[in-house]
Motif scaffolding. Structure first.
Motif, PDB file in Angstrom:
ATOM      1  N   LEU A 339      30.202  19.838  49.978  1.00  0.00           N
ATOM      2  CA  LEU A 339      29.221  20.086  48.854  1.00  0.00           C
ATOM      3  C   LEU A 339      29.830  20.520  47.397  1.00  0.00           C
ATOM      4  O   LEU A 339      29.579  20.341  46.329  1.00  0.00           O
ATOM      5  CB  LEU A 339      28.136  21.024  49.372  1.00  0.00           C
ATOM      6  N   ALA A 340      30.817  21.469  47.680  1.00  0.00           N
ATOM      7  CA  ALA A 340      31.571  21.983  46.661  1.00  0.00           C
ATOM      8  C   ALA A 340      32.114  20.923  45.821  1.00  0.00           C
ATOM      9  O   ALA A 340      32.418  21.222  44.588  1.00  0.00           O
ATOM     10  CB  ALA A 340      32.433  23.242  47.032  1.00  0.00           C
ATOM     11  N   GLY A 341      32.741  20.007  46.574  1.00  0.00           N
ATOM     12  CA  GLY A 341      33.504  19.168  45.813  1.00  0.00           C
ATOM     13  C   GLY A 341      32.592  18.124  44.980  1.00  0.00           C
ATOM     14  O   GLY A 341      33.221  17.533  44.181  1.00  0.00           O
ATOM     15  N   LYS A 342      31.563  18.018  45.464  1.00  0.00           N
ATOM     16  CA  LYS A 342      30.585  17.055  44.927  1.00  0.00           C
ATOM     17  C   LYS A 342      29.710  17.902  43.987  1.00  0.00           C
ATOM     18  O   LYS A 342      28.689  17.292  43.542  1.00  0.00           O
ATOM     19  CB  LYS A 342      29.681  16.268  45.779  1.00  0.00           C
ATOM     20  N   TRP A 343      29.635  19.300  43.798  1.00  0.00           N
ATOM     21  CA  TRP A 343      28.848  20.004  43.096  1.00  0.00           C
ATOM     22  C   TRP A 343      28.526  19.499  41.493  1.00  0.00           C
ATOM     23  O   TRP A 343      27.389  19.294  41.339  1.00  0.00           O
ATOM     24  CB  TRP A 343      29.381  21.415  43.201  1.00  0.00           C
ATOM     25  N   ARG A 344      29.736  19.222  40.755  1.00  0.00           N
ATOM     26  CA  ARG A 344      29.534  18.875  39.289  1.00  0.00           C
ATOM     27  C   ARG A 344      28.882  17.302  39.485  1.00  0.00           C
ATOM     28  O   ARG A 344      28.080  17.192  38.587  1.00  0.00           O
ATOM     29  CB  ARG A 344      30.689  18.956  38.866  1.00  0.00           C
ATOM     30  N   ALA A 345      29.254  16.427  40.294  1.00  0.00           N
ATOM     31  CA  ALA A 345      28.752  15.141  40.306  1.00  0.00           C
ATOM     32  C   ALA A 345      27.302  15.304  40.660  1.00  0.00           C
ATOM     33  O   ALA A 345      26.460  14.226  39.913  1.00  0.00           O
ATOM     34  CB  ALA A 345      29.649  14.237  41.128  1.00  0.00           C
ATOM     35  N   LEU A 346      26.793  15.920  41.447  1.00  0.00           N
ATOM     36  CA  LEU A 346      25.415  15.936  41.909  1.00  0.00           C
ATOM     37  C   LEU A 346      24.512  16.441  40.687  1.00  0.00           C
ATOM     38  O   LEU A 346      23.276  16.253  40.407  1.00  0.00           O
ATOM     39  CB  LEU A 346      24.797  16.730  43.154  1.00  0.00           C
ATOM     40  N   GLY A 347      25.138  17.431  39.757  1.00  0.00           N
ATOM     41  CA  GLY A 347      24.704  18.062  38.698  1.00  0.00           C
ATOM     42  C   GLY A 347      24.048  17.182  37.520  1.00  0.00           C
ATOM     43  O   GLY A 347      23.796  17.616  36.559  1.00  0.00           O
ATOM     44  N   LEU A 353      20.411  17.237  41.251  1.00  0.00           N
ATOM     45  CA  LEU A 353      20.027  18.742  41.101  1.00  0.00           C
ATOM     46  C   LEU A 353      19.019  19.001  42.241  1.00  0.00           C
ATOM     47  O   LEU A 353      19.566  20.024  42.992  1.00  0.00           O
ATOM     48  CB  LEU A 353      19.671  19.148  39.962  1.00  0.00           C
ATOM     49  N   ARG A 354      18.170  18.280  42.732  1.00  0.00           N
ATOM     50  CA  ARG A 354      17.327  18.683  43.782  1.00  0.00           C
ATOM     51  C   ARG A 354      18.007  18.529  45.052  1.00  0.00           C
ATOM     52  O   ARG A 354      17.865  19.384  45.890  1.00  0.00           O
ATOM     53  CB  ARG A 354      16.081  17.620  43.524  1.00  0.00           C
ATOM     54  N   LEU A 355      18.899  17.514  45.277  1.00  0.00           N
ATOM     55  CA  LEU A 355      19.511  17.148  46.708  1.00  0.00           C
ATOM     56  C   LEU A 355      20.606  18.307  46.895  1.00  0.00           C
ATOM     57  O   LEU A 355      20.775  18.848  48.035  1.00  0.00           O
ATOM     58  CB  LEU A 355      20.253  15.858  46.567  1.00  0.00           C
ATOM     59  N   ARG A 356      21.093  18.746  45.695  1.00  0.00           N
ATOM     60  CA  ARG A 356      22.187  19.860  45.685  1.00  0.00           C
ATOM     61  C   ARG A 356      21.481  20.988  46.009  1.00  0.00           C
ATOM     62  O   ARG A 356      21.995  21.818  47.045  1.00  0.00           O
ATOM     63  CB  ARG A 356      22.878  20.055  44.190  1.00  0.00           C
ATOM     64  N   MET A 357      20.366  21.531  45.492  1.00  0.00           N
ATOM     65  CA  MET A 357      19.670  22.699  46.046  1.00  0.00           C
ATOM     66  C   MET A 357      19.489  22.577  47.455  1.00  0.00           C
ATOM     67  O   MET A 357      19.524  23.404  48.351  1.00  0.00           O
ATOM     68  CB  MET A 357      18.625  22.995  45.202  1.00  0.00           C
ATOM     69  N   LEU A 358      18.783  21.418  48.212  1.00  0.00           N
ATOM     70  CA  LEU A 358      18.294  21.483  49.424  1.00  0.00           C
ATOM     71  C   LEU A 358      19.387  21.481  50.202  1.00  0.00           C
ATOM     72  O   LEU A 358      19.299  21.933  51.294  1.00  0.00           O
ATOM     73  CB  LEU A 358      17.527  20.078  49.505  1.00  0.00           C
ATOM     74  N   SER A 359      20.637  20.945  49.736  1.00  0.00           N
ATOM     75  CA  SER A 359      21.591  20.860  50.852  1.00  0.00           C
ATOM     76  C   SER A 359      22.381  22.578  50.828  1.00  0.00           C
ATOM     77  O   SER A 359      22.685  22.752  51.893  1.00  0.00           O
ATOM     78  CB  SER A 359      22.650  19.894  50.240  1.00  0.00           C
ATOM     79  N   MET A 360      22.390  22.941  49.769  1.00  0.00           N
ATOM     80  CA  MET A 360      22.872  24.525  49.744  1.00  0.00           C
ATOM     81  C   MET A 360      21.885  25.136  50.404  1.00  0.00           C
ATOM     82  O   MET A 360      22.483  26.103  51.213  1.00  0.00           O
ATOM     83  CB  MET A 360      22.909  24.881  48.156  1.00  0.00           C
ATOM     84  N   VAL A 361      20.822  25.261  50.452  1.00  0.00           N
ATOM     85  CA  VAL A 361      19.810  26.090  51.333  1.00  0.00           C
ATOM     86  C   VAL A 361      19.956  25.670  52.719  1.00  0.00           C
ATOM     87  O   VAL A 361      20.089  26.602  53.516  1.00  0.00           O
ATOM     88  CB  VAL A 361      18.349  26.006  50.823  1.00  0.00           C
ATOM     89  N   THR A 362      20.015  24.629  52.931  1.00  0.00           N
ATOM     90  CA  THR A 362      20.243  23.810  54.461  1.00  0.00           C
ATOM     91  C   THR A 362      21.320  24.267  54.977  1.00  0.00           C
ATOM     92  O   THR A 362      21.489  25.175  56.246  1.00  0.00           O
ATOM     93  CB  THR A 362      20.014  22.471  54.522  1.00  0.00           C
ATOM     94  N   LEU A 363      22.714  24.192  54.233  1.00  0.00           N
ATOM     95  CA  LEU A 363      23.966  24.641  54.988  1.00  0.00           C
ATOM     96  C   LEU A 363      23.985  26.251  55.106  1.00  0.00           C
ATOM     97  O   LEU A 363      24.726  26.575  55.852  1.00  0.00           O
ATOM     98  CB  LEU A 363      25.136  23.851  53.961  1.00  0.00           C
ATOM     99  N   ALA A 364      23.369  27.021  53.843  1.00  0.00           N
ATOM    100  CA  ALA A 364      23.331  28.149  54.010  1.00  0.00           C
ATOM    101  C   ALA A 364      22.673  28.802  55.160  1.00  0.00           C
ATOM    102  O   ALA A 364      23.291  29.520  56.057  1.00  0.00           O
ATOM    103  CB  ALA A 364      22.783  29.085  52.920  1.00  0.00           C
TER     104      ALA A 364
END
Length: 601
Positions: A339-347, A353-364
């Motif tokens: 996710l960190a590697g795709k962070w800027r691309a997803l933004g 951005l929505r998918l990035r936030m969902l992924s971050m919360v889910t993985l946390a």
């Protein structure tokens, strides 16, 4: 975290200014148009309204082409409709020819053992050829057949037999059923296959040639969509000789904007609330950081306008369920690196951005849960290590993990009924979800509670069950009680509602899949680890390489299974169990009539 309140707007103006008003309304945006014509669209109008969809299909098809031409940016020779129609014609032609090619290849493979032959046009003096593919183990039966036959081809498994007879031999006299070879010779089938291959190559070359227009298609895609939506809006109005009228749903908070719009364009405007029989669209409004819950909700079922918005509840419950199914901090950390590697691309986009936030919360949540159960790529933390102190649960403690999974199910379904009761508050039927809430909590108290106050708590549980059943019995019916006999129907409706007891307890037990899938993933990871260690010690030298290979392949396979299970069952528990008790009506999404720009989601 709510469904936006809508108002019905009715605009009325001069027919001569209709085009201008609709263009300006599209530029303003924020309305969901309401059709005012009952006869629907004509075939020509329907085809025109689909032009934007066709443009999107054409663009995707060209982008999938492996070899692309140099892009043309000069619009001088660019015919948008012509390019779209040409691309879609090629796509349809290639699909048809590919299907025919596959059928021919299969047909050629089937009849190739028989060789290239042509049946005589004048027949064989009343005789016919009948073809059979006989397994070698059944060839002994052929010798008992009192017919003229010949083996024309043979391989390791089958003999290809031709029988000469006037009528088809009875099925009981032959060891196998007849094979249909057809009358078309093998050479002709091969010629037809070669011609199809050449045609497909020509179409592919035309497709590659059309890829030069990809850039211009992307630029004009939004313009095409806007033009089609505007044209469609023209077909939704109610027109007379001098006036036109158009209706739309709009957010209540934006009424001042539309009042100014009506005044500016000299339009009559009537604002009204949704009436009985109206079915307004559903517009969800959530904080942008939690808005990906809306995408999950719309993926399955949009709640009705008069219902409630489950987006946030689904957002966090999906993260929790995925974490419990993944059940490994090592896997979660690996995904965090990806996710960190795709962070800027997803933004780069709103959906990203929505998918990035969902992924971050889910993985946390997955990382925290993995640390709590002490699983790191299938290994447990070393004794007396800091990670060991953070281990709060043992996934191999079946009783404890099963109780925890059931508790999660009780909490989730209790939340669903609690929200439903709050939403219905003030109505008699609000006591129905309260009854289910009491039943599910009371049942859990009776089953799970232990300790010095076990008897008291169990008595409270039985009391909650009794109160819940009483509420269902008395308040499940929406009948109006006028005569004493009406109470009989009320009670009967209550008994009908009580039949859902088995369903709600079955739904609660369904959450045990969280424990079962999590344990399966952890056990599989541990098995691969042990297998790799055994190979390392059993095979000197090459054992290290083989063990590393086993670990890589095994954990990649396990990780894929865990992710698939986490997504599928994490959504299932929301869509089936949670929705069953919280979302009663299905709606349709609010689609704003607004201009779309290049690159907008």
């Amino acid at each position: 975290m709510a469904i936006v309140k809508l108002k019905k707007l009715t605009f009325c103006g001069l027919i001569s200014e209709k085009s201008t008003v609709l263009e300006k309304l599209q530029q303003l945006g924020g309305t969901h148009l309401i059709p005012l014509k009952e006869d629907g669209l004509t075939p020509a109008e329907l085809a025109q309204s689909r032009q934007a969809e066709n443009a999107g299909k054409a663009l995707k098809y060209l982008k999938r082409c492996a070899n692309k031409r140099h892009q043309v940016h000069n619009t001088k020779d660019f015919d948008l409709d012509g390019v779209i129609n040409a691309v879609l014609t090629i796509q349809s032609g290639m699909r048809t020819l590919s299907d025919k090619r596959d059928a021919l290849q299969k047909r050629i493979k089937e009849i190739e053992p028989w060789g290239d032959f042509r049946l005589p046009e004048d027949g064989l003096r009343g005789l016919n050829l009948w073809f059979y593919i006989v397994p070698e183990r059944l060839m002994k039966q052929m010798w008992a057949v009192d017919l003229t036959w010949q083996v024309v081809h043979k391989d390791n498994l089958y003999s290809y037999v031709v029988v000469i007879a006037g009528q088809e031999p009875p099925a009981s006299s032959m060891p196998v059923a007849r094979t249909h070879t057809g009358k078309v010779p093998l050479s002709r089938l091969k010629d037809e296959l070669n011609q199809i291959e050449l045609t497909l190559q020509d179409l592919q070359a035309e497709r590659e040639s059309l890829t030069r227009w990809i850039a211009l298609l992307e630029v004009n895609l939004a313009e095409t969509a806007n033009r089609c939506e505007l044209w469609l809006a023209h077909s939704l109005t109610l027109d007379s000789d001098a006036l036109f009228m158009i209706q739309a749903w709009a957010p209540e908070e934006q009424l001042a904007v539309f009042e100014r719009f009506a005044k500016q364009h000299r339009l009559a405007l009537m604002i009204s609330d949704p009436e009985a029989g109206d079915t307004p669209p559903t517009l969800l409004k959530n904080p942008e950081k939690l808005a990906s819950g809306e995408d999950i909700v719309h993926f399955y079922q949009t709640p009705g306008y008069f219902g409630w918005d489950p987006s946030v509840a689904v957002f966090f419950s999906f993260a929790l369920f995925f974490a419990m199914i993944l059940s490994d901090a090592g896997y979660a950390a690996l995904f965090m690196l990806l996710l960190a590697g795709k962070w800027r691309a997803l933004g780069q986009s709103r959906k990203g951005l929505r998918l990035r936030m969902l992924s971050m919360v889910t993985l946390a949540a997955s990382l925290v849960w993995g640390v709590m159960i002490g699983s790191y790529f299938g290994y447990g933390p070393a004794p007396d290590s800091p990670l060991e102190t953070l281990k709060l649960l043992d996934i191999n403690d079946f009783d404890a993990m099963m109780r925890l999974s059931i508790f999660v199910g009780v909490a989730h379904i209790a939340l669903a009924n609690g929200v439903m009761a709050y939403h219905r508050w003030g109505k008699k039927t609000a006591f129905v979800p309260v009854g289910w809430l009491a039943i599910v909590i009371g049942g859990f108290m009776i089953w799970q509670v232990s300790g010095p106050h076990q008897h008291l708590i169990q008595q409270l549980g039985y009391g909650a069950l009794a109160v819940g059943c009483l509420f269902l019995l008395m308040f499940s019916s929406e009948r109006t009680v006028v005569k004493p006999r009406d109470w009989l129907w009320v009670i009967l409706d209550g008994f009908k509602s009580l039949t859902g007891l088995t369903e709600i307890f079955g739904n609660v037990l369904s959450y045990m899949r969280l424990f079962a899938l999590g344990l399966a993933g952890a056990s599989l990871a541990l098995t691969f680890n042990q297998f790799a260690e055994q190979i390392y010690h059993a095979v000197p030298g090459a054992g290290l390489l083989l063990s590393i290979l086993v670990l890589l392949v095994g954990h990649v396979l396990n990780l894929a299974l865990c992710v698939m299970s986490g997504v599928v069952h994490g959504l299932r528990l929301n869509y089936i169990e949670f929705y069953k008790w919280s979302v009663s009506d299905e709606g349709y999404p609010f689609k704003p009539f607004s201009k779309k720009g290049v690159g907008n989601d």
